[in-house]
Motif scaffolding. Sequence first.
Motif, PDB file in Angstrom:
ATOM      1  N   LEU A  16       0.150   8.305  -1.074  1.00 53.08           N
ATOM      2  CA  LEU A  16       0.260   8.141   0.375  1.00 53.08           C
ATOM      3  C   LEU A  16       0.037   6.690   0.798  1.00 53.08           C
ATOM      4  CD1 LEU A  16      -1.592  11.295   1.775  1.00 53.08           C
ATOM      5  CD2 LEU A  16       0.853  10.788   1.901  1.00 53.08           C
ATOM      6  N   SER A  17      -0.962   6.046   0.216  1.00 50.67           N
ATOM      7  CA  SER A  17      -1.255   4.664   0.617  1.00 50.67           C
ATOM      8  C   SER A  17      -0.123   3.726   0.208  1.00 50.67           C
ATOM      9  CB  SER A  17      -2.584   4.206   0.007  1.00 50.67           C
ATOM     10  OG  SER A  17      -2.549   4.297  -1.402  1.00 50.67           O
ATOM     11  N   TRP A  18       0.456   3.968  -0.966  1.00 51.95           N
ATOM     12  CA  TRP A  18       1.617   3.156  -1.372  1.00 51.95           C
ATOM     13  C   TRP A  18       2.759   3.334  -0.374  1.00 51.95           C
ATOM     14  CZ3 TRP A  18       2.763   0.182  -5.891  1.00 51.95           C
ATOM     15  CH2 TRP A  18       4.090  -0.224  -5.992  1.00 51.95           C
ATOM     16  N   PRO A  40       5.937  -6.059   0.793  1.00 48.92           N
ATOM     17  CA  PRO A  40       6.725  -6.098  -0.448  1.00 48.92           C
ATOM     18  C   PRO A  40       5.872  -5.930  -1.700  1.00 48.92           C
ATOM     19  CG  PRO A  40       6.449  -8.303   0.437  1.00 48.92           C
ATOM     20  CD  PRO A  40       5.904  -7.369   1.458  1.00 48.92           C
ATOM     21  N   GLN A  41       4.558  -6.128  -1.608  1.00 52.57           N
ATOM     22  CA  GLN A  41       3.653  -5.964  -2.747  1.00 52.57           C
ATOM     23  C   GLN A  41       2.491  -5.050  -2.338  1.00 52.57           C
ATOM     24  OE1 GLN A  41       2.719 -10.106  -3.641  1.00 52.57           O
ATOM     25  NE2 GLN A  41       4.245 -10.118  -5.279  1.00 52.57           N
ATOM     26  N   PRO A  42       2.749  -3.740  -2.284  1.00 52.11           N
ATOM     27  CA  PRO A  42       1.729  -2.813  -1.777  1.00 52.11           C
ATOM     28  C   PRO A  42       0.752  -2.325  -2.840  1.00 52.11           C
ATOM     29  CG  PRO A  42       3.749  -1.622  -2.185  1.00 52.11           C
ATOM     30  CD  PRO A  42       4.029  -3.063  -2.557  1.00 52.11           C
ATOM     31  N   ALA A  80      -4.565   0.932  -5.213  1.00 50.23           N
ATOM     32  CA  ALA A  80      -5.742   0.562  -6.011  1.00 50.23           C
ATOM     33  C   ALA A  80      -7.023   0.751  -5.197  1.00 50.23           C
ATOM     34  CB  ALA A  80      -5.624  -0.882  -6.485  1.00 50.23           C
ATOM     35  N   ALA A  81      -6.981   0.343  -3.927  1.00 52.18           N
ATOM     36  CA  ALA A  81      -8.142   0.524  -3.056  1.00 52.18           C
ATOM     37  C   ALA A  81      -8.410   2.000  -2.813  1.00 52.18           C
ATOM     38  CB  ALA A  81      -7.912  -0.197  -1.726  1.00 52.18           C
ATOM     39  N   ALA A 137      -4.642  -5.757   5.129  1.00 45.43           N
ATOM     40  CA  ALA A 137      -3.951  -4.545   5.574  1.00 45.43           C
ATOM     41  C   ALA A 137      -3.925  -3.494   4.473  1.00 45.43           C
ATOM     42  CB  ALA A 137      -2.525  -4.896   6.009  1.00 45.43           C
ATOM     43  N   ASN A 138      -3.680  -3.918   3.240  1.00 44.18           N
ATOM     44  CA  ASN A 138      -3.661  -2.974   2.126  1.00 44.18           C
ATOM     45  C   ASN A 138      -5.033  -2.349   1.898  1.00 44.18           C
ATOM     46  OD1 ASN A 138      -0.958  -3.238   1.565  1.00 44.18           O
ATOM     47  ND2 ASN A 138      -1.234  -4.777  -0.032  1.00 44.18           N
ATOM     48  N   ALA A 139      -6.084  -3.162   2.035  1.00 47.70           N
ATOM     49  CA  ALA A 139      -7.441  -2.623   1.892  1.00 47.70           C
ATOM     50  C   ALA A 139      -7.711  -1.574   2.960  1.00 47.70           C
ATOM     51  CB  ALA A 139      -8.468  -3.747   1.982  1.00 47.70           C
TER      52      ALA A 139
END
Length: 365
Positions: A35-37, A47-49, A54-55, A146-148
């Motif tokens: 889901l997070s990806w 472009p690099q999620p 990983a988080a 944002a990814n975190a």
Amino acid sequence: MNAVVDNARRAVREAYERLRTYFIVALQAGLAAGLSWSIASNVLHNPQPLFAPAAAVGTIAAAIGNRVRRTAELLAGVILGVLAGDLIIEVIGAGPVQTGFVVALAISVAVLFRGSGAVMVQAGSTAVLLGTVSPEGPDLAVPRTANALVGGLTAVAVALLILPINPVRVVHRAAGPTLDLFAHQLTVTANALREGNAARAQEALDRLVAAEAERRQTTEIVAAAREVAVLSPWWRRRRELLGRYEHAADHLELAFVNARGMVRRSVSLLDAGEPVPPDLPRSVEHFGQALRLLHRDFLAGRVPDIARARAVQAAGEARRAYAEGLGFSGTIVVSQLGIVVSEALQASGLGMAEANRQAGIAAGI
């Protein structure tokens, strides 16, 4: 040969119990990663999620029972790393020396704010990432943050809303084998005392020491179940029951530690050839039975009167053994029996003063 077969069966059974207990965590981690990806890639168009899943996995798997706190630590560490890395690198440039300086600064700031190890790791790793990118390279500060955020919040949503554990079921599954193992080794110790077999008592002690990791995992599972019961809207009706489990777990942890010391002293008693009155092994065995009965009473949702009665019986037998005459180590075994009985009684819901009275601690054992 029989011993080898028994050990193999026990290892398989224990592996199965671990998988049954933690399989839900694996499912949560897989769902949160996917889901997070998807959110980072398709919604935020990152472009690099990679850091988002990983988080999410780190929050699910590395912080059982503390997912909300883990997410806050994750974000705090990333923000500190971004502040140290993005702002200072613009002034001093990128390179190996600059990267080392920025990492040291980011971790130092985390320490000043009393950040945990997770905060320091995230601050340092984020600073490394930003410090190794050339000024002409892409800006990674905003995507990293944002990814975190996506990974941490997705993990919390999965753990508490989308696929929460059944808190009562997982506690039953985790606590049952741990209590059974501990009670069985107390029975082995009691038999060793009856037979005067120090080697057998040492085997029980070795097994209890080896089971320490399993006991810590059980404590983690109880904490995770309590978190779900408190924060998940689907399981709030179980808060009172899980609160009792958590209270019991605190006292049982102390009982386990002291009972392990009691078994260690039993080995010393047998090695020294001290007297073993018949009531002493009876007391050790009956305390182990009290642990099993306590868990069964919890499962049945009834007041643990039977478990309390067996624990009090164990304390009375310990006092009689003391009156019959014991050596130095035997006296310590009886003293520790009083302590573990009191902790078990407190785990059952009694107050400290009443538990101590029924355990005979006020009587001086």
